[in-house]
Design an enzyme around this catalytic site. Structure first.
Site, short mmCIF file in Angstrom:
data_model
loop_
_atom_site.label_atom_id
_atom_site.label_comp_id
_atom_site.label_asym_id
_atom_site.label_seq_id
_atom_site.Cartn_x
_atom_site.Cartn_y
_atom_site.Cartn_z
N CYS A 318 0.91 -1.10 -0.05
CA CYS A 318 -0.09 0.03 0.05
C CYS A 318 0.89 1.39 -0.06
O CYS A 318 0.36 2.48 -0.59
CB CYS A 318 -0.92 -0.12 1.21
SG CYS A 318 -0.30 -0.16 2.87
N ARG A 348 9.78 -9.85 -0.67
CA ARG A 348 10.34 -9.84 0.64
C ARG A 348 11.68 -10.53 0.78
O ARG A 348 11.42 -11.84 0.24
CB ARG A 348 9.33 -10.08 1.69
CG ARG A 348 8.05 -9.39 1.76
CD ARG A 348 7.16 -9.92 2.76
NE ARG A 348 6.42 -8.76 2.93
CZ ARG A 348 5.47 -8.58 4.07
NH1 ARG A 348 5.64 -9.53 5.27
NH2 ARG A 348 4.58 -7.69 3.98
N GLU A 350 13.09 -12.77 2.63
CA GLU A 350 12.54 -13.69 3.56
C GLU A 350 13.93 -14.40 4.06
O GLU A 350 14.49 -15.17 3.39
CB GLU A 350 11.53 -14.69 3.30
CG GLU A 350 10.39 -14.23 3.12
CD GLU A 350 9.52 -13.54 4.44
OE1 GLU A 350 10.01 -13.79 5.33
OE2 GLU A 350 8.36 -13.05 4.14
N ARG A 359 5.80 -19.36 2.45
CA ARG A 359 6.61 -18.07 2.64
C ARG A 359 7.45 -18.01 1.37
O ARG A 359 8.56 -18.57 1.53
CB ARG A 359 7.38 -18.39 4.10
CG ARG A 359 8.21 -16.96 4.31
CD ARG A 359 9.02 -17.18 5.74
NE ARG A 359 7.96 -17.40 6.80
CZ ARG A 359 7.28 -16.59 7.49
NH1 ARG A 359 7.47 -15.29 6.92
NH2 ARG A 359 6.38 -16.80 8.43
N GLU A 367 -4.37 -6.24 -1.58
CA GLU A 367 -4.04 -5.28 -0.75
C GLU A 367 -5.29 -4.47 -0.57
O GLU A 367 -5.65 -4.00 -1.80
CB GLU A 367 -2.79 -4.26 -1.10
CG GLU A 367 -2.57 -3.12 -0.05
CD GLU A 367 -1.83 -3.73 1.17
OE1 GLU A 367 -1.66 -5.06 1.57
OE2 GLU A 367 -1.79 -2.92 2.16
N ASP A 435 -4.98 -10.34 12.84
CA ASP A 435 -4.50 -11.23 12.02
C ASP A 435 -5.47 -12.38 12.00
O ASP A 435 -6.22 -12.88 13.03
CB ASP A 435 -3.13 -12.07 12.47
CG ASP A 435 -1.90 -11.13 12.03
OD1 ASP A 435 -2.34 -9.99 10.99
OD2 ASP A 435 -0.93 -11.32 12.43
N GLU A 453 -0.58 -17.10 9.40
CA GLU A 453 -1.33 -15.79 8.98
C GLU A 453 -1.63 -15.63 7.43
O GLU A 453 -0.56 -15.77 6.87
CB GLU A 453 -0.20 -14.81 9.57
CG GLU A 453 -0.99 -13.48 9.23
CD GLU A 453 0.28 -12.28 9.47
OE1 GLU A 453 1.20 -12.38 10.21
OE2 GLU A 453 -0.27 -11.25 8.53
N ASN A 456 -4.75 -10.06 7.04
CA ASN A 456 -4.84 -9.16 8.18
C ASN A 456 -5.78 -7.94 7.69
O ASN A 456 -5.94 -7.77 6.81
CB ASN A 456 -3.45 -8.78 8.89
CG ASN A 456 -2.67 -7.81 7.73
OD1 ASN A 456 -3.30 -7.28 6.91
ND2 ASN A 456 -1.36 -8.20 7.72
N CYS A 482 -5.55 -0.85 6.40
CA CYS A 482 -5.01 -1.59 5.35
C CYS A 482 -5.26 -3.05 5.59
O CYS A 482 -5.22 -3.50 6.96
CB CYS A 482 -4.10 -1.01 4.52
SG CYS A 482 -2.59 -1.70 5.43
N ARG A 489 -0.62 -17.75 0.52
CA ARG A 489 -1.10 -18.30 1.84
C ARG A 489 -2.45 -18.80 1.93
O ARG A 489 -2.95 -19.86 2.54
CB ARG A 489 -1.19 -16.98 2.91
CG ARG A 489 0.22 -16.31 3.07
CD ARG A 489 0.85 -17.30 4.39
NE ARG A 489 2.46 -16.55 4.41
CZ ARG A 489 2.84 -15.88 5.24
NH1 ARG A 489 2.17 -15.19 6.37
NH2 ARG A 489 4.01 -15.64 5.45
P1 ATP Z 1 4.48 -13.38 8.96
O1 ATP Z 1 4.75 -13.21 10.35
O2 ATP Z 1 3.91 -14.89 8.48
O3 ATP Z 1 5.86 -13.36 8.07
P2 ATP Z 1 3.84 -11.00 8.33
O4 ATP Z 1 3.56 -10.58 9.58
O5 ATP Z 1 5.21 -10.76 7.67
O6 ATP Z 1 3.74 -12.34 8.04
P3 ATP Z 1 2.32 -8.82 6.82
O7 ATP Z 1 3.35 -8.01 6.95
O8 ATP Z 1 1.05 -8.55 7.77
O9 ATP Z 1 2.87 -10.25 7.15
O10 ATP Z 1 1.95 -9.14 5.28
C1 ATP Z 1 0.36 -9.10 5.13
C2 ATP Z 1 -0.13 -10.25 4.35
O11 ATP Z 1 0.98 -10.75 3.50
C3 ATP Z 1 0.05 -11.67 5.20
O12 ATP Z 1 -0.88 -11.85 6.17
C4 ATP Z 1 0.27 -12.70 4.39
O13 ATP Z 1 -1.14 -13.35 3.53
C5 ATP Z 1 1.22 -12.24 3.16
N1 ATP Z 1 2.74 -12.44 3.29
C6 ATP Z 1 3.71 -11.91 3.97
N2 ATP Z 1 4.69 -12.33 3.70
C7 ATP Z 1 4.36 -13.46 2.79
C8 ATP Z 1 5.58 -14.24 2.34
N3 ATP Z 1 6.72 -14.42 2.28
N4 ATP Z 1 4.76 -15.37 1.52
C9 ATP Z 1 3.56 -15.20 1.28
N5 ATP Z 1 2.68 -14.37 1.72
C10 ATP Z 1 3.06 -13.55 2.71
ZN ZN Z 2 -1.07 -1.91 3.65
MG MG Z 3 6.88 -11.63 7.75
#
Ligand code: ATP
Ligand code: ZN
Ligand code: MG
Length: 523
Positions: A318, A348, A350, A359, A367, A435, A453, A456, A482, A489
């Site tokens: 966003c 990301r 990761e 992940r 979004e 969440d 998760e 959210n 947002c 996921r």
């Molecule tokens: P987590 O703690 O599981 O890493 P996050 O807190 O980093 O999640 P947010 O930053 O809140 O996740 O991102 C919002 C949404 O984006 C999550 O609810 C999820 O659906 C998605 N998301 C985030 N990171 C990933 C990823 N690495 N792979 C797939 N989907 C993701």
């Molecule tokens: Zn956002």
């Molecule tokens: Mg994360």
């Protein structure tokens, strides 16, 4: 709080013999000036000139050196700016001598802290920090430029010392996650890892790059069905409009969204984007020739031809939207602004090994973004929550739960304890994040395993509207919020409970899928 600053005003000339006499008088006047507008119980806390002297720097110039200390109110670095004005007036009028510059000689600050940190730290622009039980003794680096003070950096250093300790407490306690609601238990049709199941079906295929996947026709069809389900049950009834957000994000956006404060600190791990120093073909010719001979690249050589990063690839999806309304005044009847974006992947970096489809580094997310008056935002947050409950619990028919979370980097000073106490949140009407987490049978029991998760919903208050300076026509306060959920996921959660055999899938999902297309048969 205790501040001790030694600095000097460099003068453009010599002070006359009667200067010390005059300065003594002026210091009394200065004291009154500094006390002006200060509350009664703060008077003892403000800056006081402890010592001063005049030192000759050369035959033609003097230096006026001062030692200023204070408690919590009007600290020396703030008093200094007023003193510069005060003395340049006096010296100019009385002695015809101007102030040419300010020289910071040493600055020691005793910062009150809630406790001694577990892990000691230092900071940029600081030469040392010594931690006692409730005090951090901070010595700033020598030669701090005056514009550093003018721009408020000293106050931010003091705040950062406190915040890093508060954040350590929050992170350590892991109190930012609290389950507030759980669905009924549901029968799982499999106990297998969903990534393995989908690979076996040929629905997804890993690439050679980190944890990146290609979604084959079957899983893409499922993704399209999910989109339709979300549109029919959420976006259409709530009147959300589809938009296309940029996916390359310049530093400026991440400065305003606040992400940069948490860069690689456990909540913001972006991919960086670099552009070439020039696009001139001759500049790149050796790289092309090298490839034509060796059929290989030398990334280090390419690195030399790049500019430093301009920012990165979209991370939270966003923030780049906000350039759309940044700095604008918007008519009251335009609110609420309800939009969503699923126009492309976000990225990301990761950490750790491969995590499967759950992940990924390249994720495809929906979004949802809402901007409006506080009541509109509170209402839509609750509406979205109910809508996602319907989609996850009723249509996809999954076992899931809701958790109330506060990411540590957004936690406010001193708000470590109370936040986690709000267990019953029937109506989502306060700033924070909810969440939705799906139970993953393959990971173990409900009680001990890590739920996924998936979606959210957040209320962010004035955080974004303020930092991107968005105003309503009548000046009424604007809030935003947002929510994000990735297809990766949703699909992983669904397959983890329902498996890959469509005969175990709910009718309400199958309704959206004409036929699951097969991919090629790999021999
Ligand atoms: P987590 O703690 O599981 O890493 P996050 O807190 O980093 O999640 P947010 O930053 O809140 O996740 O991102 C919002 C949404 O984006 C999550 O609810 C999820 O659906 C998605 N998301 C985030 N990171 C990933 C990823 N690495 N792979 C797939 N989907 C993701
Ligand atoms: Zn956002
Ligand atoms: Mg994360």
């Amino acid at each position: 709080m205790k501040y001790n600053l030694k600095f000097s005003f460099k003068l453009r000339g010599k002070l006359p013999a009667d200067a010390p006499e005059k300065i003594k008088e002026w210091l009394a006047e200065l004291k009154q000036m500094l006390e002006k507008g200060i509350q009664e119980n703060d008077i003892k806390e403000i800056s006081v000139v402890k010592k001063w002297k005049i030192i000759p720097v050369s035959k033609k110039e003097d230096e006026f050196v001062l030692n200023v200390t204070s408690g919590r109110a009007l600290p020396p670095h703030q008093a200094l700016l007023r003193m510069r004005k005060f003395f340049s007036g006096k010296f100019g009028k009385e002695f015809r001598v101007g102030i040419s510059s300010v020289d910071i000689k040493s600055y020691k600050i005793d910062v009150d802290i809630p406790k001694k940190p577990e892990k000691e730290f230092t900071l940029p622009f600081v030469s040392s920090i010594k931690f006692d039980e409730n005090i951090a003794k901070v010595t700033l680096a020598k030669d701090i430029p005056i514009d550093f003070i003018e721009k408020g950096a000293i106050d931010r250093i003091v705040k950062l010392v406190k915040n890093k300790i508060v954040e350590e407490v929050i992170r350590g306690k892991d109190e930012h996650h609290l389950v507030i609601w759980s669905s009924v238990q549901k029968k799982a049709f499999t106990k297998e890892n969903p990534t393995d199941l989908m690979i076996k079906e040929g629905w997804i295929q890993r690439t050679n790059y980190r944890n990146q996947w290609i979604l084959g026709p079957a899983i893409t069809t499922f993704t399209e069905a999910l989109k339709k389900i979300i549109e029919d049950n959420l976006y259409k009834p709530l009147r959300f409009k589809n938009m296309i957000f940029p996916k390359v994000v310049p530093w400026d956006v991440w400065k305003k969204s606040g992400h940069l404060s948490g860069i690689y600190q456990g909540g913001f791990e972006p991919y960086f984007v670099c552009t070439p120093k020039t696009a001139d073909p001759t500049y790149w010719e050796d790289i092309a020739d090298y490839y034509r001979i060796t059929l290989d690249v030398e990334p280090e050589k390419i690195m030399e031809k790049l500019r430093p990063p301009i920012g990165g690839l979209s991370f939270a999806q966003c923030p780049p939207f906000w350039s759309y309304i940044q700095g604008k005044t918007i008519s009251d009847d335009s609110f609420p602004i309800f939009v969503y974006d699923w126009s492309g992947p976000t990225y990301r970096y990761e950490s750790g090994a491969a995590h499967g489809f759950e992940r990924v580094d390249e994720l495809h997310r929906i979004e949802t973004l809402y901007i409006g008056f506080p009541d509109q935002i509170k209402k839509v947050a609750q509406d979205l929550r109910i809508g996602f409950r319907k989609i996850i619990g009723d249509i996809l028919d999954l076992e899931y739960r809701e958790a109330w979370v506060t990411p540590w980097w957004t936690a406010q000073e001193g708000s470590t304890e109370e936040d986690s106490q709000q267990i019953e949140i029937k109506n989502f009407d306060q700033i924070g994040t909810l969440d939705m987490e799906i139970y993953m049978p393959y990971r173990g029991s409900r009680e001990t395993s890590y739920w996924l998760e998936t979606q959210n919903v957040s209320i962010l208050g004035t955080k974004y509207t303020k930092s991107f300076t968005v105003k309503s026509q009548t000046g009424k306060e604007l809030w935003s919020g947002c929510g994000g959920g990735s297809f990766e996921r949703f699909i992983s959660g669904f397959i983890a409970q329902k498996g890959t055999d469509p005969k175990n899938w709910p009718e309400k999902v199958l309704k959206y899928i004409d036929e699951i297309p097969s991919g090629p048969t790999f021999l």
